[in-house]
Design a protein around this motif. Structure first.
Motif, short mmCIF file in Angstrom:
data_model
loop_
_atom_site.label_atom_id
_atom_site.label_comp_id
_atom_site.label_asym_id
_atom_site.label_seq_id
_atom_site.Cartn_x
_atom_site.Cartn_y
_atom_site.Cartn_z
N SER A 95 48.67 39.94 42.59
CA SER A 95 47.32 40.60 42.03
C SER A 95 46.71 40.83 43.58
N THR A 140 50.07 43.62 39.43
CA THR A 140 49.37 44.81 40.48
C THR A 140 48.11 45.33 39.73
N GLU A 141 47.95 45.04 38.45
CA GLU A 141 46.93 45.68 37.68
C GLU A 141 45.81 44.67 37.48
N GLY A 166 39.26 51.71 36.57
CA GLY A 166 39.53 50.56 36.26
C GLY A 166 38.20 49.84 35.45
N LYS A 221 42.89 42.31 39.15
CA LYS A 221 42.13 42.20 40.42
C LYS A 221 41.29 40.82 40.13
N SER A 244 39.23 43.90 36.58
CA SER A 244 38.65 42.91 37.49
C SER A 244 38.32 41.93 36.87
N PHE A 266 43.23 49.14 37.06
CA PHE A 266 43.07 47.85 37.06
C PHE A 266 42.09 47.26 36.33
#
Ligand code: C2E
Ligand code: CA
Ligand code: CA
Length: 398
Positions: free
Chosen positions: A300, A270-271, A181, A273, A241, A239
């Protein structure tokens, strides 16, 4: 509005508050009068008396400092209490520059007077000459205040002119070193000063409330860039962030804004953060629980940033829906030479795993540190070794 506020009654001689008390409300005198005094060693020095219709205690209310004077009722007195929550709510809704101006004025007032809670109406202009403050100190205070106001104005202009940029730093899974990510990190591409680090302006944007607008811009930019970024990952659950600050958490409408932005850009929850620090949670425990629950409810995950720099420990944070901890760079940097850091990192990883969380190590600058972390069972690493924050130039959709 006044009819919804609470009233408190004080008998003659009774204290409303004393020097050193934590101030969480201001008072308006509805009936009666009060005396304000400060302690001078064993003696009391009376600084004023005020009556019906006047306000006191407002400074501590706004800047969250302890009271620096005591107030007692001179007769039976009825006070209308204005709680900090109400004031914070009103301040939140006001223009960021007005809010900032108010805070700067209060700060200046604190430094120059250092004795509290005199309502402005009772201060005579000659009182300023009593102050034990040099012209040089006054200039410094004035200079700092002006600097802050200029910077706050520049931030507003930067938002309007699109001078902010989002850089992305890879976060890699540690077994293969594959990119799992990215963390989104803001930069200010200033027309005169060049690239400015977030460390030089986020603190002020937090004070003025401008961070809310910046935060939404960041979130939207990251969601827009995600399809391109995602194609550069090599991990089953990739992900991106995004950092959240305290001021965003306590502002109104965060959840709705996050939902709207995610829907607009088809961002799979869900991807995404959201990173926030321990201090943010600890200072706003109830708001944090409510909001973090709702954010988690969207699907999330939440990451606890700079882990180890606060003092709460993971167990006390168990009631919050945290999926990831990010161990602060300070521990990772010293990993090789400090057995103490080694122990802290190892036990943090084990504890996080036992609570069902995964772990990112921040500041992985060498292969050696990567290997040590891998041996300890750490899941992810972020740092110069894997890649510096960089612009996403290719394929950006505007
Ligand atoms: P942070 O969230 O702890 O971000 C990690 C910082 O560590 C970044 O600094 C990154 O460039 C730096 N870093 C990463 N790997 C290494 C390494 O191997 N060695 C060293 N020495 N440093 C490394 P950056 O980008 O200057 O950001 C500083 C802080 O500014 C961030 O710390 C975060 O607290 C804040 N920030 C950045 N972007 C945003 C944003 O969009 N919103 C908010 N609210 N805060 C932001
Ligand atoms: Ca972060
Ligand atoms: Ca961090």
């Amino acid at each position: 509005m006044l009819e919804h506020l609470n009233r408190e009654v004080f008998a003659t001689g009774e204290h409303i508050f004393q020097e050193g008390d934590v101030g969480d409300c201001a008072y308006i005198i509805e009936e009666g009068s009060v005396q304000i005094y400060v302690r001078d060693g064993q003696r009391e020095r009376v600084v004023g008396a005020i009556g019906k219709g006047e306000l006191f205690g407002e400074v501590a209310l706004i800047d969250h400092q302890p009271r620096t004077a005591s107030v007692r009722a001179l007769e039976n007195t009825v006070l209308v209490t204005v709680h900090r929550k109400l004031m914070d709510g009103l301040l939140e809704q006001t223009n960021p520059i007005v809010r900032h101006l108010l805070l700067v004025i209060l700060e200046r007032f604190r430094v120059t007077r250092n004795k509290e809670a005199l309502p402005t109406v009772t201060r005579r202009s000659d009182e300023l000459t009593e102050l034990n403050i040099s012209a040089a100190q006054r200039d410094t205070i004035r200079g700092e205040a002006t600097q802050k106001l200029t910077l706050a104005r520049d931030i507003t202009r930067a938002l309007a002119k699109g001078e902010f940029e989002l850089y992305y730093q890879p976060i890699c899974e540690l077994t293969q070193g594959h990119v799992a990510g990215f963390e989104a990190l803001i930069r200010w591409n200033h027309p005169k000063d060049g690239l400015i680090s977030p460390l030089d302006f986020i603190w002020l944007a937090e004070q003025t409330g401008q961070i809310r607008e910046i935060g939404l811009w960041t979130l939207e930019r990251a969601c827009m860039d995600w399809p391109e970024l995602r194609s550069r990952t090599n991990y089953p659950a990739p992900f991106v962030s995004v950092n959240l600050s305290a001021t965003q958490l306590t502002g109104v409408g965060l959840i709705d804004d996050v939902k709207t932005i995610m829907a607009l850009h088809n961002m799979p929850p869900t991807e995404l953060k959201l990173e926030l620090t321990e201090t943010v949670i600890i200072n706003n425990p109830d708001v944090a629980l409510d909001l973090l629950g709702k954010l988690g409810g969207l699907g999330s995950t939440l990451a606890l940033d700079d882990f180890g720099t606060g003092h709460s420990g993971l167990v006390s944070l168990q009631r919050y829906p945290i999926g990831t901890i990010k161990i602060d760079i300070a521990f990772i940097r010293k990993l090789i030479e400090s057995p103490q850091s080694m122990t802290i990192v190892r036990s943090s990883i084990n504890l996080a795993h036992s609570l069902g969380m995964n772990v990112v190590a921040e500041g992985v600058e060498t292969e050696e540190i990567w290997r040590v972390l891998l041996e300890m069972g750490c899941d992810f690493g972020q740092g110069w070794h894997f890649g510096r924050p960089a612009e996403l130039k290719v394929g950006r959709k505007n």
